[in-house]
Motif scaffolding. Structure first.
Motif, PDB file in Angstrom:
ATOM      1  N   ARG A   1      -8.470 -21.135 -20.204  1.00 51.62           N
ATOM      2  CA  ARG A   1      -7.863 -22.054 -21.173  1.00 51.62           C
ATOM      3  C   ARG A   1      -8.906 -23.038 -21.718  1.00 51.62           C
ATOM      4  O   ARG A   1      -9.006 -23.264 -22.935  1.00 51.62           O
ATOM      5  CB  ARG A   1      -6.715 -22.818 -20.517  1.00 51.62           C
ATOM      6  CG  ARG A   1      -6.020 -23.805 -21.439  1.00 51.62           C
ATOM      7  CD  ARG A   1      -4.938 -24.577 -20.715  1.00 51.62           C
ATOM      8  NE  ARG A   1      -5.495 -25.415 -19.664  1.00 51.62           N
ATOM      9  CZ  ARG A   1      -5.391 -25.180 -18.363  1.00 51.62           C
ATOM     10  NH1 ARG A   1      -4.770 -24.098 -17.922  1.00 51.62           N
ATOM     11  NH2 ARG A   1      -5.910 -26.007 -17.483  1.00 51.62           N
TER      12      ARG A   1
ATOM     13  N   GLN B   1     -10.300 -23.001 -25.596  1.00 46.31           N
ATOM     14  CA  GLN B   1     -10.074 -24.195 -26.412  1.00 46.31           C
ATOM     15  C   GLN B   1     -11.389 -24.736 -26.955  1.00 46.31           C
ATOM     16  O   GLN B   1     -11.473 -25.157 -28.124  1.00 46.31           O
ATOM     17  CB  GLN B   1      -9.361 -25.267 -25.585  1.00 46.31           C
ATOM     18  CG  GLN B   1      -8.958 -26.495 -26.395  1.00 46.31           C
ATOM     19  CD  GLN B   1      -7.937 -26.163 -27.463  1.00 46.31           C
ATOM     20  OE1 GLN B   1      -6.832 -25.729 -27.166  1.00 46.31           O
ATOM     21  NE2 GLN B   1      -8.309 -26.369 -28.732  1.00 46.31           N
TER      22      GLN B   1
ATOM     23  N   ASP C   1      -0.956 -22.491 -23.627  1.00 40.50           N
ATOM     24  CA  ASP C   1      -1.075 -22.347 -22.176  1.00 40.50           C
ATOM     25  C   ASP C   1       0.251 -21.849 -21.613  1.00 40.50           C
ATOM     26  O   ASP C   1       1.267 -22.541 -21.682  1.00 40.50           O
ATOM     27  CB  ASP C   1      -1.442 -23.693 -21.545  1.00 40.50           C
ATOM     28  CG  ASP C   1      -1.623 -23.610 -20.039  1.00 40.50           C
ATOM     29  OD1 ASP C   1      -1.565 -22.498 -19.482  1.00 40.50           O
ATOM     30  OD2 ASP C   1      -1.824 -24.665 -19.413  1.00 40.50           O
TER      31      ASP C   1
ATOM     32  N   VAL D   1      -3.165 -17.319 -21.308  1.00 37.80           N
ATOM     33  CA  VAL D   1      -3.480 -18.227 -22.412  1.00 37.80           C
ATOM     34  C   VAL D   1      -3.540 -17.390 -23.677  1.00 37.80           C
ATOM     35  O   VAL D   1      -3.946 -16.222 -23.644  1.00 37.80           O
ATOM     36  CB  VAL D   1      -4.802 -18.995 -22.202  1.00 37.80           C
ATOM     37  CG1 VAL D   1      -4.691 -19.952 -21.041  1.00 37.80           C
ATOM     38  CG2 VAL D   1      -5.971 -18.054 -22.013  1.00 37.80           C
TER      39      VAL D   1
END
Length: 301
Positions: A138, A142, A162, A167
């Motif tokens: 995650r 990101q 999430d 993810v």
């Protein structure tokens, strides 16, 4: 809209507005088969794009009112009513609104492609702890999205969801969503390979999963548990194809069933697998209403 045998309609053409069309002998026979043996029927459905319209923000998706009524109309009337979704069970419960409204006391909910399970009637919930690697996945995904957005404003709107044990990269809201997927999709796939995660792809999404399981695996387990005589699976996206393959195998063995597809111009490959082709969630709801009506007819004969 009831079934039609119009040979001019095919899986590459949209079905009647808010309706459905049976494309194969299995599709034309399945409503009658359910009516004759509702107790032996296993009817499973995806949620997003099948019972719930696709929306730009996945956190705002919800099952349509008509689809929910159609599900409730089948609850307790078919032997097994299930949803099989890539969503976590907690989010699927919100989307279907099972806790506040009731009326779906016999529904089985399989989340994260069958990793999670919730039986509405008993309240039994099975949710395994996500492995630690998902936090790393995650964070790194990101970071990749943030860098892409900072370098190119056309990437703005791309988001990371999430799910705990998964993810998801979403590009539907990006200013240039096709370009965002082309740029960031390979990043997500490479990250999955590095971390040993499974990849599931769909409409403007790339999902990284902790467990190597599919909706087909989930459906097979449910079949082994419930031992149905009639089998239906409703879906709309690439993640539904393994479950559709289970139904195809079932039909090939001479047993009644159908692959019910919520039509989308974005996924013609899924439409080509259809025995019954529906015009989005409203069309799926119309087909479920037809099933319910056949059960009522048989019970009064």
């Amino acid at each position: 809209m009831s079934e039609t045998t119009n040979t001019d309609l095919d899986s590459c053409s949209p079905p009647p507005a808010d309706g459905w069309v049976a494309l194969t002998p299995a599709g034309r026979a399945v409503a009658r088969a359910v009516g004759h043996d509702p107790a032996g029927t296993l009817l499973a459905s995806d949620v997003d794009g099948t019972l719930s319209p696709i929306v730009a923000d996945p956190t705002r998706a919800a099952v349509s009112e008509r689809a929910r009524r159609a599900l409730a109309g089948l609850d307790g009337r078919v032997g097994t009513l299930a949803v099989i979704t890539g969503r976590p069970v907690a989010r699927a419960r919100e989307m279907v609104d099972v806790d506040r409204r009731g009326g779906l006391d016999h529904l089985v909910m399989l989340g994260l492609y069958g990793v999670e399970r919730y039986d509405v009637g008993t309240g039994q919930l099975q949710v395994p702890e996500p492995p630690a690697v998902m936090g790393q996945a995650r964070h790194r995904l990101q970071e990749a999205v943030d860098r892409a957005v900072a370098a190119d404003p056309a990437m703005a709107g791309t988001m990371v969801e999430d799910k705990g044990s998964a993810v998801v990269l979403h590009t539907r809201r990006a200013v240039e969503h096709d370009r965002a997927l082309a740029l960031l999709g390979p990043v997500a796939r490479d990250l999955a390979g590095e971390l040993g995660l499974a990849v599931e792809e769909g409409r403007d999404v790339v999902e990284l999963k902790a467990w190597q399981t599919t909706k087909g695996d989930a459906l097979r387990r449910l079949i082994a548990e419930r031992m149905p005589s009639v089998l239906l699976m409703c879906g709309d996206d690439l993640g539904d194809l393994p479950a559709m393959a289970v139904v195809e195998e079932w039909i090939g063995e001479g047993r009644p069933g159908a692959r019910v597809v919520s039509w989308s111009a974005e996924q013609p490959r899924v439409a080509r697998s259809a025995d019954v082709l529906c015009d989005g969630p409203e069309g799926v709801a119309a087909f479920l209403d037809e099933i319910s009506g056949r059960i009522t007819e048989s019970s009064t004969m």
